[in-house]
Enzyme design. Structure first.
Site, PDB file in Angstrom:
ATOM      1  N   ARG A  51       9.500  21.166  13.218  1.00 19.50           N
ATOM      2  CA  ARG A  51       8.906  22.806  12.682  1.00 19.50           C
ATOM      3  C   ARG A  51       7.821  23.357  13.366  1.00 19.50           C
ATOM      4  NH1 ARG A  51       9.870  23.484   6.266  1.00 19.50           N
ATOM      5  NH2 ARG A  51       8.255  21.827   6.518  1.00 19.50           N
ATOM      6  N   HIS A 176      16.749  -0.935   8.280  1.00 17.73           N
ATOM      7  CA  HIS A 176      16.118  -1.516   9.312  1.00 17.73           C
ATOM      8  C   HIS A 176      16.124  -3.142   9.137  1.00 17.73           C
ATOM      9  CE1 HIS A 176      12.340  -0.961   7.216  1.00 17.73           C
ATOM     10  NE2 HIS A 176      11.776  -1.909   8.104  1.00 17.73           N
ATOM     11  N   HIS A 238      17.102  -2.790   1.012  1.00 14.94           N
ATOM     12  CA  HIS A 238      16.555  -3.954   1.810  1.00 14.94           C
ATOM     13  C   HIS A 238      16.881  -5.327   1.219  1.00 14.94           C
ATOM     14  CE1 HIS A 238      15.009  -0.896   4.281  1.00 14.94           C
ATOM     15  NE2 HIS A 238      13.564  -0.832   3.663  1.00 14.94           N
ATOM     16  N   LYS A 336       4.217  -3.435  -3.626  1.00 20.80           N
ATOM     17  CA  LYS A 336       3.003  -2.775  -2.498  1.00 20.80           C
ATOM     18  C   LYS A 336       1.837  -3.576  -3.111  1.00 20.80           C
ATOM     19  CE  LYS A 336       5.491   0.864  -0.745  1.00 20.80           C
ATOM     20  NZ  LYS A 336       5.793   0.532   0.671  1.00 20.80           N
TER      21      LYS A 336
HETATM   22  C1  BG6 Z   1      10.773   1.073   4.274  1.00 16.42           C
HETATM   23  C2  BG6 Z   1      10.274   1.403   2.992  1.00 16.42           C
HETATM   24  O1  BG6 Z   1      12.104   1.257   4.349  1.00 16.42           O
HETATM   25  O2  BG6 Z   1      10.438  -0.485   4.535  1.00 16.42           O
HETATM   26  C3  BG6 Z   1       8.571   1.448   2.700  1.00 16.42           C
HETATM   27  O3  BG6 Z   1      10.476   2.783   2.815  1.00 16.42           O
HETATM   28  C4  BG6 Z   1       8.074   0.020   3.376  1.00 16.42           C
HETATM   29  O4  BG6 Z   1       8.005   1.924   1.850  1.00 16.42           O
HETATM   30  C5  BG6 Z   1       9.112  -0.459   4.681  1.00 16.42           C
HETATM   31  O5  BG6 Z   1       6.679  -0.168   3.703  1.00 16.42           O
HETATM   32  C6  BG6 Z   1       8.645  -1.993   5.021  1.00 16.42           C
HETATM   33  O6  BG6 Z   1       9.523  -2.154   6.265  1.00 16.42           O
HETATM   34  P1  BG6 Z   1       8.708  -3.621   7.000  1.00 16.42           P
HETATM   35  O7  BG6 Z   1       9.595  -3.599   8.179  1.00 16.42           O
HETATM   36  O8  BG6 Z   1       7.427  -3.318   7.340  1.00 16.42           O
HETATM   37  O9  BG6 Z   1       8.877  -4.832   6.038  1.00 16.42           O
END
Ligand code: BG6
Length: 488
Positions: A51, A176, A238, A336
């Site tokens: 934006r 991911h 995940h 966390k």
């Molecule tokens: C993300 C989450 O998908 O994955 C984050 O939204 C998290 O909150 C992150 O910190 C962790 O990814 P990685 O690859 O650092 O373990």
């Protein structure tokens, strides 16, 4: 060593959210590394869209240079930045779309990737505009980030709306974790070795633990995180994906749909957790002020500036109710502000049925296979061995260790986003979530979330820098097991 893959033809990539956190931390560094490895051909165009009307092409390149400077030499960085352009756009409004379309449509029907690194509530408006502007060509792909929706119904709504604009084969739902090296290796380990598969079942596996612990807090993402919480942010995607890869049946071949069909069956076989058993099978926590890595850190409500009932920690005892896994607990935990950043899958095998050794030889612990995703990727098989030398039969647990760095050398570590972005460009959806998987994962998560929402109990507090509330320890110790302390 195998030859590096041939670079795909030049392509166009549009990053919506081009000035955002994901673009800065993950996407642009990943693209730079692939470019430096010769995997992004000259002529490729990367268009950042956001934006911010104060930026133009040069301004964007300068911003990105600031982000990437520590990661590449000046020449390489200059060459990469030359691929970048920028357009300011408020995606909800019509103004500016014709300009984006003009830029993207120019060279004909090359591969075109639209990466929606934005808040999920604008996925659908963006897709509708892309279709309206005629940008959905035969080689167009759209990438969306998790979490997709906040429950099954909203995920289905998003999937339906995107489905009106793009086919399922064009839709890449990114998780991911599926691009991480050890996660890929899990498939190789299970299905390229005859050793494990016969014992990969309830008769021989006592339980499985999946831990994804982070030291970070909510990192300026409080607005998103407070709506999501650890269950929606980490477990629904995940951790469940990792569980699926551990628990799935062998696919008949390594194809995108064969693999995803097997993962889907696992999700559908998860024993439901809801109002009746959420309190006995799950623990929610929220961090309070403490210390991580020797640094004092505030509690979650202080970071947020308000009290909240959002969980920053979850531990669950899941079960895959099928013939292979009946009765085997899958303990999941993520949080966390834990003491360490570590992600591990531990497959803990059953104890020997009878010990021929006397007490003085030392304890015999059950074997376990530890797959470490991060920080140091490795696979370790713990075996009981005789301590060498005189002194009679003395037993000790020893790791049979396969650290990737040692075995394969310290090559450039390919980040999950590098692999996944190039998979999109190459049109390989194997490591992306299919619509039905996402919805099946929500179907399991929804009743847990509903039970928590209806409960009078708030998440249990834990001190930042600890392994979560004591109730999470009790969850596993009630069953006569402990969280595996390699992670301690
Ligand atoms: C993300 C989450 O998908 O994955 C984050 O939204 C998290 O909150 C992150 O910190 C962790 O990814 P990685 O690859 O650092 O373990």
């Amino acid at each position: 060593m195998s030859a590096p893959p041939v670079a795909p033809d030049p392509f166009d990539l549009v990053i919506f959210g081009g000035t955002g956190d994901l673009a800065r931390r993950k996407l642009l560094p990943a693209l730079l590394h692939r470019f430096a490895d010769g995997q992004i051909a000259p002529g490729t165009r990367i268009l950042g869209v956001a934006r911010d009307e104060g930026l133009d092409d040069e301004g964007y390149r300068t911003t990105v240079r600031g982000w990437l400077q520590p990661q590449a030499g000046p020449q390489r960085l200059d060459a990469f930045l030359a691929l970048l352009n920028y357009r300011a756009l408020d995606v909800r409004h019509e103004a500016g779309w014709d300009e984006v379309a003009r830029l993207i449509l120019a060279p004909g029907d090359r591969v075109r990737v639209f990466y929606l690194a934005t808040a999920p509530d604008i996925f659908v408006p963006i897709c509708e505009r892309l279709r309206g502007c005629g940008l959905n060509g035969p080689a167009t792909r759209v990438v969306i980030e998790k979490p997709i929706g906040s429950d099954r119904a909203s995920a289905a709504g998003i999937n339906d709306a995107i489905g009106h604009c793009f086919d399922e084969r064009q839709t890449y739902r990114i998780d991911h974790y599926l691009g991480k090296e050890t996660v890929q290796n899990l498939t190789a380990l299970r299905f390229a070795n005859a050793l494990f598969e016969p014992i990969w079942r309830a008769e021989h596996v006592d339980h499985v633990q999946i831990t994804v612990a982070e030291t970070v807090g909510v990192e300026g993402r409080a607005a998103y995180y407070d709506r999501a919480g650890a269950m929606r942010d980490m477990v629904q995607n995940h951790l469940l994906q990792l569980l699926c890869l551990v628990a799935m049946e062998p696919p008949s071949r390594l194809s995108a749909d064969a693999l995803r069909d097997e993962k889907l069956k696992v999700l559908r076989a998860l024993r439901p957790i809801g109002a009746a058993n959420a309190a006995s099978l799950g623990v929610r926590g929220q961090y309070r002020a403490g210390a991580v890595d020797g640094q004092a850190v505030p509690g979650y409500p202080d970071e947020l500036g308000a009290p909240s009932r959002t969980e920053t920690f979850v531990a669950l005892k899941a079960e895959v109710a099928n013939w292979r896994w009946a009765g085997v607990p899958f303990y999941l935990r993520t949080g966390k502000r834990m003491p360490l950043r570590v992600s591990e899958i531990v497959v803990s095998f059953r104890a020997v049925p009878h010990s021929i050794f006397e007490g003085s030889t030392g304890p015999i612990h059950p074997n376990r296979l530890v797959l470490r995703l991060q920080p140091d990727e490795s696979v370790t098989l713990w075996l009981t061995n005789k301590v060498p030398g005189p002194g009679g039969m003395r037993l000790r647990d020893v790791p049979l260790d396969m650290s990737f760095a040692e075995t394969f050398g310290r090559q450039h570590h390919v980040d999950a986003y590098e692999r996944l972005l190039m998979d999109v460009v190459r049109g390989n959806p194997m490591l992306f979530m299919r619509r039905d998987e996402v919805e099946a994962a929500w179907a399991w998560a929804d009743p847990i979330l509903a039970a928590w929402a209806a409960s009078d109990d708030a998440p249990k507090p834990y001190t930042a820098g600890s392994w979560g509330p004591s109730a999470a320890v009790a969850l596993i110790e009630r069953d006569g097991r402990t969280w595996i302390d390699d992670v301690d």
